[in-house]
Design a protein around this motif. Structure first.
Motif, short mmCIF file in Angstrom:
data_model
loop_
_atom_site.label_atom_id
_atom_site.label_comp_id
_atom_site.label_asym_id
_atom_site.label_seq_id
_atom_site.Cartn_x
_atom_site.Cartn_y
_atom_site.Cartn_z
N ASP A 1 3.08 8.02 -6.70
CA ASP A 1 2.11 9.04 -7.11
C ASP A 1 2.33 9.45 -8.57
O ASP A 1 1.38 9.53 -9.36
N LEU A 2 3.58 9.69 -8.94
CA LEU A 2 3.89 10.09 -10.31
C LEU A 2 3.62 8.97 -11.29
O LEU A 2 3.07 9.19 -12.39
N ALA A 3 3.99 7.74 -10.94
CA ALA A 3 3.82 6.61 -11.84
C ALA A 3 2.36 6.27 -12.05
O ALA A 3 1.94 5.90 -13.15
N ILE A 4 1.55 6.40 -10.99
CA ILE A 4 0.11 6.13 -11.12
C ILE A 4 -0.53 7.14 -12.07
O ILE A 4 -1.35 6.78 -12.92
N ASN B 1 -0.53 -3.56 -24.80
CA ASN B 1 0.07 -2.26 -25.10
C ASN B 1 1.41 -2.24 -24.38
O ASN B 1 1.48 -2.26 -23.15
N GLU B 2 2.50 -2.21 -25.16
CA GLU B 2 3.83 -2.31 -24.59
C GLU B 2 4.11 -1.21 -23.57
O GLU B 2 4.69 -1.44 -22.50
N LYS B 3 3.69 0.02 -23.89
CA LYS B 3 3.96 1.14 -22.99
C LYS B 3 3.20 1.01 -21.69
O LYS B 3 3.72 1.32 -20.61
N VAL B 4 1.96 0.54 -21.76
CA VAL B 4 1.18 0.31 -20.55
C VAL B 4 1.84 -0.77 -19.69
O VAL B 4 1.98 -0.63 -18.47
N GLN B 5 2.27 -1.85 -20.33
CA GLN B 5 2.90 -2.94 -19.59
C GLN B 5 4.20 -2.50 -18.93
O GLN B 5 4.51 -2.90 -17.80
N ASN B 6 4.96 -1.66 -19.61
CA ASN B 6 6.21 -1.16 -19.00
C ASN B 6 5.92 -0.29 -17.78
O ASN B 6 6.64 -0.34 -16.77
N LEU B 7 4.86 0.51 -17.86
CA LEU B 7 4.48 1.34 -16.71
C LEU B 7 4.03 0.47 -15.53
O LEU B 7 4.35 0.75 -14.37
N ILE B 8 3.29 -0.59 -15.83
CA ILE B 8 2.84 -1.50 -14.77
C ILE B 8 4.02 -2.20 -14.11
O ILE B 8 4.08 -2.32 -12.88
N LYS B 9 4.99 -2.64 -14.92
CA LYS B 9 6.19 -3.26 -14.34
C LYS B 9 6.91 -2.29 -13.42
O LYS B 9 7.38 -2.66 -12.34
N GLY B 10 7.02 -1.03 -13.85
CA GLY B 10 7.67 -0.03 -13.02
C GLY B 10 6.93 0.20 -11.72
O GLY B 10 7.55 0.36 -10.65
N LEU B 11 5.60 0.22 -11.78
CA LEU B 11 4.80 0.41 -10.57
C LEU B 11 4.97 -0.76 -9.60
O LEU B 11 5.04 -0.55 -8.37
N VAL B 12 5.00 -1.96 -10.12
CA VAL B 12 5.21 -3.13 -9.25
C VAL B 12 6.53 -3.00 -8.50
O VAL B 12 6.62 -3.25 -7.30
N THR C 1 0.81 -1.21 0.00
CA THR C 1 0.00 0.00 0.00
C THR C 1 0.85 1.27 0.00
O THR C 1 1.98 1.28 0.49
N THR C 2 0.26 2.32 -0.58
CA THR C 2 0.78 3.68 -0.43
C THR C 2 -0.39 4.53 0.04
O THR C 2 -1.49 4.01 0.26
N GLU C 3 -0.19 5.82 0.18
CA GLU C 3 -1.26 6.68 0.71
C GLU C 3 -2.50 6.66 -0.17
O GLU C 3 -3.63 6.72 0.33
N TYR C 4 -2.30 6.61 -1.50
CA TYR C 4 -3.43 6.75 -2.42
C TYR C 4 -3.73 5.50 -3.24
O TYR C 4 -4.62 5.54 -4.10
N ALA C 5 -3.02 4.40 -3.02
CA ALA C 5 -3.25 3.22 -3.85
C ALA C 5 -2.82 1.96 -3.13
O ALA C 5 -2.06 1.99 -2.14
N GLU D 1 -7.56 13.79 -10.72
CA GLU D 1 -6.41 14.64 -11.04
C GLU D 1 -5.87 14.31 -12.42
O GLU D 1 -5.59 15.21 -13.23
N ALA D 2 -5.71 13.02 -12.70
CA ALA D 2 -5.17 12.60 -13.99
C ALA D 2 -6.16 12.90 -15.11
O ALA D 2 -5.76 13.31 -16.22
N VAL D 3 -7.44 12.71 -14.86
CA VAL D 3 -8.46 12.99 -15.87
C VAL D 3 -8.47 14.48 -16.22
O VAL D 3 -8.54 14.86 -17.39
N HIS D 4 -8.37 15.33 -15.21
CA HIS D 4 -8.35 16.78 -15.43
C HIS D 4 -7.12 17.16 -16.27
O HIS D 4 -7.24 17.96 -17.22
N PHE D 5 -5.98 16.60 -15.94
CA PHE D 5 -4.77 16.87 -16.71
C PHE D 5 -4.93 16.42 -18.16
O PHE D 5 -4.57 17.14 -19.09
N PHE D 6 -5.52 15.25 -18.35
CA PHE D 6 -5.72 14.71 -19.70
C PHE D 6 -6.66 15.61 -20.51
O PHE D 6 -6.38 15.94 -21.67
#
Length: 302
Positions: A169-172, A143-154, A25-29, A113-118
């Protein structure tokens, strides 16, 4: 993504020993890693917060309703709104080769927050994008880019680092925006016939699909969109997460896959029909995009 091996001391047994769960866990996820160790049917799970699912190994069958279902396999992603209950089958799980799935549950405030930025950085005219349109799960293919982001988050979640909260927070946010970009493509693709005249990018999507065998450049597309080259390139990439040329290539590969599945045409003929300069270039790009050659892909369909 290879199966994630973690200490057994953190395991919690769920669903009568069908699933083993490890949580971080983290504060927001929260990251949950599920190992399913035996074949099971009609296992339900309640998602209270918006969640992102990613398959690591094995296969799940996800039931849309009492009669409709679809396979959920490694590399695919499922975006789930809050307060959702899903039903799964695990047709291949066993103790030697568990079916493994990741789930990121995210605080709604971080989603918004992310939706507003998008929304501030795209030109989805007359269409305010949100996390989900119809309050239904969104199933996204590899999606290769999505999978790379998920690996980084793990990695961020499973390592103890003094800046873990900030990195998470930044990676999410990055992952959410990437998923919004992927689904933005789906929105414009599905609605391009009626939406195309109102939205410049939807018009360009339609134009690309109708002219795949032509020599398409960013200059030509920007002119068709009545935008400067730099502004068109920026808006296209912000909205879809890929460049115009990457999108053109993905559409050519998609058309090639359809022709491989529905015909016995030679690779030379398919390369010509899909706008590739020759069969060798088609093979090279196809393997890079699909992790298999056109011949290997065709063989999987037989």
């Amino acid at each position: 993504m290879e199966r994630i091996i973690l200490p057994l001391t953190k395991e919690k047994i769920l669903e009568e020993y069908v699933e083993r769960r490890i949580s971080f866990t983290t504060e927001y996820a929260q990251l949950n890693i599920f190992d399913t160790t035996k074949i099971a049917e009609k296992i339900t799970y309640q998602y209270e917060k918006p969640s992102i699912l990613s398959m690591v190994t094995g296969r799940k069958v996800i039931w849309k309703n009492a009669v409709e279902s679809y396979d959920f396999v490694p590399g695919e992603t499922l975006v789930i709104p809050s307060s959702q209950k899903l039903t799964f089958d695990f047709p291949e799980a066993n103790i030697e080769n568990p079916t493994q799935c990741l789930t990121f549950s995210i605080d709604p405030s971080k989603i918004m927050e992310a939706v507003h930025f998008f929304n501030q950085n795209t030109i989805l005219e007359k269409k305010t994008y949100c996390w989900d349109n119809d309050n239904n799960p969104i199933h996204l293919n590899y999606n290769e880019k999505v999978q790379n982001l998920i690996k980084g988050l793990v990695q961020i979640f499973t390592e103890e680092h003094p800046s873990k909260e900030m990195f998470a927070d930044l990676a999410i946010k990055d992952l959410i925006v990437r998923l919004l970009q992927s689904n933005a493509r789906l929105i414009l693709l599905e609605s391009k016939e009626v939406f195309g005249q109102e939205n410049r990018l939807a018009f360009i999507v339609k134009y690309i699909q109708e002219n795949l065998t032509e020599s398409l450049t960013v200059d030509i597309l920007a002119d068709k969109a009545c935008m400067s080259k730099s502004n068109f390139f920026k808006c296209f990439k912000n909205t879809f997460g890929i460049t115009p040329l990457e999108y053109i290539l993905s559409e050519k590969i998609k058309l090639a896959k359809k022709m491989l599945a529905q015909s016995n045409l030679s690779l030379d003929k398919i390369a010509f029909e899909t706008g590739f300069s020759n069969a060798a270039y088609l093979i090279r790009q196809f393997k890079k995009h699909e992790q298999k050659t056109p011949g290997e892909y065709r063989n999987t369909l037989r």
